[in-house]
Design an enzyme around this catalytic site. Structure first.
Site, short mmCIF file in Angstrom:
data_model
loop_
_atom_site.label_atom_id
_atom_site.label_comp_id
_atom_site.label_asym_id
_atom_site.label_seq_id
_atom_site.Cartn_x
_atom_site.Cartn_y
_atom_site.Cartn_z
N PHE A 63 91.18 18.71 -17.63
CA PHE A 63 90.82 18.41 -19.02
C PHE A 63 90.76 16.92 -19.33
CE2 PHE A 63 95.37 19.45 -20.79
CZ PHE A 63 95.89 18.35 -20.17
N GLU A 64 90.31 16.61 -20.53
CA GLU A 64 90.14 15.24 -21.00
C GLU A 64 89.21 14.45 -20.10
OE1 GLU A 64 92.92 12.73 -22.71
OE2 GLU A 64 94.22 14.33 -23.45
N GLY A 65 88.22 15.14 -19.55
CA GLY A 65 87.32 14.46 -18.61
C GLY A 65 87.76 14.82 -17.21
N SER A 114 93.19 23.33 -27.48
CA SER A 114 94.66 23.26 -27.56
C SER A 114 95.07 23.19 -29.02
CB SER A 114 95.16 22.02 -26.82
OG SER A 114 94.88 22.13 -25.45
N ASN A 159 88.34 14.85 -13.34
CA ASN A 159 88.43 13.70 -12.45
C ASN A 159 87.11 13.42 -11.75
OD1 ASN A 159 91.02 13.64 -13.30
ND2 ASN A 159 91.95 13.79 -11.27
#
Lengths: 264, 632
Positions: free
Chosen positions: B439-441, B229, B443
């Protein structure tokens, strides 16, 4: 050699700007059950839109180095300090909070406010007062005019353009017939109309800087002003619900119906 | 006497004596810890204040959850109030989310406005040109962004929540002074570069390399990152690369991850075209290539070889922001759904009068309430100086992203055909939301993380219990307590845990449901640990369900805390919040108990076996296995 007056105006001109805290324009207004007024508790409030335009104009003059100091003034209870802070975040240099609360605040109107402004203008040695043309809650459209009269200053109301030329103000006014351009001598009162400018958004860094700017508290009595009102609000009602219309078949029917209703 | 007591209850005796150290390896999937054996021991001895950590042990630690955190002082509160107005105004009047979505880029004027507004440096200290907000204040503003435009939200978030967060958390004074001022004004945009084509969830396997020069003055970086991003617009990149390092003990060369601050101006940094996405189209996503980039040694962020920790900390630190933003998003779509339901007449009534719609509205409201409560609970804990919040942060990310998806989907359902139309503005939100579960890990990974982290802590406790067993007389008190607790639990009696006195009296029943659920949860965790030992790492079917329970339990506690506070403070909405809380707790309790029952049952083993087999067959067949019902 510039006349003394011109030099005074450009080098040390002080502008007073009035800002009023009103119910936010987007809120759905509700009348209190006891019909003494509208519901204000817990309702979103903000700076009167025309006052925002007034502040913007004053700050622009300062940015053009035509005036030296912009002082934001508001009359009301503790909460009006938020409104003054917004003005400071837009670029005003300092604020004056004229403390009026309780019953006095409920009955505070243009006459008392204009007396306060007149007193402050003398005290602060202001050269220019810029106000919004009217407040969106009471729609009085009187404070600017009354203030000018009390001070015996010229006034440029419904301003859509303001230009400082030497020690005179050229004001283009929005009037029913179109636009009127006048020239008035300083010191003067100007009231801002919609098209005067587009107020800037208060940026977060400016809001932070505004925290350091000073707001001074003053009482109306200190200014020798009596805020008691000569008006009494009898009741407040919602506007009548819009009635449904009636359809008619012919122009003849229409004329008959209008006659019946006493409209013609 | 103690030994006699132990031998008298054979079930407990055997289970207690069969304790195995369930200490888990440091290469746990998705784990944010690089715990060595020494650290594990230390952790076992230090009492954790985290509610989630204790919940896995069947204990209730209330310090971080009750009362609901109130961390802003008068001045911070006042300041925040002043920021909310202008921020909201900007998003209502200047930002055009539909335009941004159509252009697949944030409009120039809006970007400029955001930069001037100070939105690019919300958490940068004021003396370096930022707004210096605390986490809670940041959450409140990010809520506004989330309510209006998630594409802009990601542009801002990728920049400050992860893009340069590393500099805030791990930068030395020189790095902070050099980079933060321009990042705060938005003159430079930042990006977080971890993911590679072959390394997504498996972040530790990245291949981008940074080789130290012989003189030690710089590193040469080579590699490529994908789906970054702000990749196409950033000037400053936080890049994670493998650096060859000599192992202190063995002397062999090992590749360890190091975090670097890389400036585009170093040369060799290029990027690909903007990716075409399902949602958050306004946010720029691009591949970033590093070709023989010379990165000065001063640009190492944190310790050489400590990059994995840096990455996980950055992500952990920014997670609460997502929950806050999404709670704002949900508020926005719920308002739209309400507006429709209150005005749409069908079959002679406004549709909000119908049960089908009422259930949707109520569930939407509950999910938003839980998410909002979690967001501010976590940000409040962080602002109060808590160091242990990674499980709670992960839970809040999982919950928020799934809740927001469900709520927005239901909103479209309530609005019917209208909801499906672009003009209503809701389909865009649904498209924007899909990525938040990824994103960001993802779930899925975060669920494993929650479960395994929980098991690890519970395992440590069992380990210390095992130690105590070696010296029973010296630890008589501890052992007696533990045995009694387990005996009571097995008998179905309460173990003495209670939330009475902590929650508001009107919520006592929900409090008791929560306590019962936590007790059983603690028990099943222990049972699972005893059953699987270290191999629990591979039991993903189990781990998922354990995580779901953990999420539900944390949600219960969070709403109990919030509703208790509202009741104590006599808020006008207190009774409504009580209803939200009680309804949530009743249903969550049911779900947790069901899951626990399932995990304990023999059916679960069979089901998991079947699921595994079905999956294997489908994979082997390259698609569905069963032949067409028509035979062709």
């Amino acid at each position: 050699m510039l006349p003394l007056r011109f030099r005074r105006v450009t080098m040390s001109a002080r502008v007073l700007v009035g800002v009023k805290r009103v119910i936010d324009y987007a809120v759905k207004i509700r009348v209190k059950p006891d019909r003494t007024g509208v519901v204000t508790d817990g309702v979103k409030h903000s700076m009167n839109p025309f006052c925002e335009i007034a502040v913007e104009e004053a700050v622009k003059l300062k940015e053009k180095k035509l005036v030296k100091e912009v002082v934001a003034v508001s009359c009301g209870p503790q909460q009006v300090q938020e409104t003054i802070r917004t003005a400071l975040a837009m670029g005003a240099d300092r604020g004056i909070h004229v403390e009026v609360s309780g019953k006095d605040y409920e009955t505070l109107g243009p006459l008392q406010v204009s007396k306060i402004f007149a007193a402050l203008a003398k005290k602060e040695q202001a050269d220019l007062i810029i106000l919004g043309k009217q407040a969106i809650d009471d729609d009085c459209n009187q404070t600017g005019q009354m203030t000018a009269a009390l001070l015996d200053w010229p006034q440029g109301t419904f301003a859509s353009e303001v230009t400082l030329e030497a020690d005179k103000l050229k004001v283009v006014r929005e009037i029913d017939g179109g636009l009127e351009t006048i020239k008035i001598k300083l010191p003067a009162v100007v009231t801002a109309d919609l098209r005067l400018n587009t107020p800037r958004y208060a940026t977060l860094p400016n809001i932070m800087k505004a925290k350091k700017k000073k707001i001074v508290n003053v009482k109306p009595a200190d200014l020798g002003v009596d805020v008691s009102s000569r008006l009494e609000v009898l009741k407040v009602d919602e506007p009548p619900q819009r009635q449904s219309g009636v359809k008619v078949e012919t122009v003849h029917d229409l004329v008959e119906k209008l006659k019946e209703a006493g409209r013609i | 006497m103690l030994l006699r007591k132990v031998t008298q209850s054979p079930a407990i005796c055997t289970s207690v004596l069969r304790l195995r150290p369930a200490v888990l390896d440091k290469n746990v999937v998705g784990s944010d810890t690089t715990m060595t054996a020494e650290k594990v021991d230390k952790a076992a001895n230090v009492e954790s204040k985290s509610f989630a950590v204790n919940m896995f042990k069947g204990q209730i630690s209330t310090s971080q959850v009750f009362p609901f955190p109130s961390v802003l002082n008068e001045e911070q509160s006042q300041f925040l109030k002043e920021l909310v107005g202008p921020c909201s105004k900007f998003f209502e009047e200047v930002n055009d989310p539909m335009k941004n979505d159509a252009l697949e880029k944030v409009e120039e004027l809006t970007m400029e406005g955001l930069k001037e507004m100070g939105a690019f440096g919300l958490q940068v200290p004021a003396d370096l040109g930022g707004v210096g907000l605390t986490n809670t204040q940041y959450a409140r503003l990010v809520e506004i962004v989330g309510m209006h435009d998630l594409g802009v939200g990601i542009t801002l978030g990728a920049h400050q929540s992860i893009g340069f967060k590393g500099i805030l958390l791990f930068g030395n004074p020189q790095q902070k002074e050099k980079y933060l001022p321009k990042l705060a004004t938005g003159e430079h945009v930042a990006a977080f570069c971890l993911t590679e084509p072959a390394s997504g969830s498996d972040a530790a396997s990245i291949k981008t390399s940074a080789v130290r020069s012989p003189c030690g003055q710089y590193y040469t970086m080579n590699g490529s990152k994908i789906w970054i991003s702000n990749g196409g617009i950033a000037e400053i990149f936080t890049v994670f690369a493998k650096t060859p390092m000599k192992d202190e003990k063995t002397g062999e060369m090992k590749d360890k991850i190091t975090a670097f601050i890389v400036e585009r101006s170093f040369g060799g940094v290029t990027h690909g075209p903007p990716e075409k996405k399902m949602g958050i189209k306004a946010s720029n996503t691009a591949e970033v290539y590093f070709e023989n980039v010379r990165v000065p040694a001063e640009c190492v962020l944190g310790e050489v070889g400590g990059g994995f920790k840096v990455a996980m900390n950055i992500l952990n630190n920014g997670r609460f922001g997502m929950a806050a933003a999404l709670s704002g998003t949900m508020k926005g779509v719920i308002a739209k759904a309400v507006d429709h339901a209150a005005n749409r007449t069908q079959f002679g009534n406004k549709i909000h009068n119908y049960g089908a719609i009422q259930e949707k509205m109520a569930r939407m409201a509950m999910l938003q309430y839980v998410t909002e409560s979690m967001a501010y609970m976590v940000s409040g804990n962080m602002d109060s100086g808590a160091t242990e919040f990674q499980i709670e942060a992960a839970i809040s990310k999982i919950f928020a992203s799934e809740a927001a998806w469900l709520v927005t989907d239901e909103c479209i359902q309530v609005m019917g055909g209208m909801g499906f139309m672009k003009d209503a503005g809701v389909e865009r939100v649904l498209r924007d939301l899909r990525i938040f579960r990824i994103f960001e890990g993802t779930n899925d990974i975060l669920r494993l993380f929650v479960a395994l982290n929980g098991f690890q802590n519970a395992g440590n406790q069992l380990k210390s219990l095992q130690k105590a067993l070696k010296n029973p007389f010296g630890n008589a008190g501890v052992l007696a307590t533990e045995i009694t607790k387990r005996a009571k639990r097995k008998a179905g009696l309460g173990t003495g845990l209670t939330l009475q006195g902590t929650v508001h009296p009107e919520l006592n029943h929900s409090g008791e449901l929560t306590v019962k659920a936590i007790e059983q949860f603690g028990a099943v965790i222990e049972e699972l640990l005893l059953k699987h030992g270290k191999r629990i790492i591979d039991e993903q079917f189990v781990l998922k369900r354990v995580a779901d329970c953990a999420i539900d339990l944390y949600a219960m506690v969070v709403v109990l805390s919030r509703a208790s506070r509202s009741l104590s403070q006599g808020h006008p909405s207190a009774q409504h919040e009580k209803m939200l809380c009680e309804t949530w707790c009743t249903e969550a309790h049911e779900r947790v108990m069901q899951d626990i029952k399932f995990l304990r049952s023999g059916t679960s083993k069979q089901i998991f076996k079947n699921l595994r087999a079905i999956s294997a067959a489908v994979v082997e067949n390259g698609g569905v296995v069963s032949p067409h019902p028509l035979g062709f």
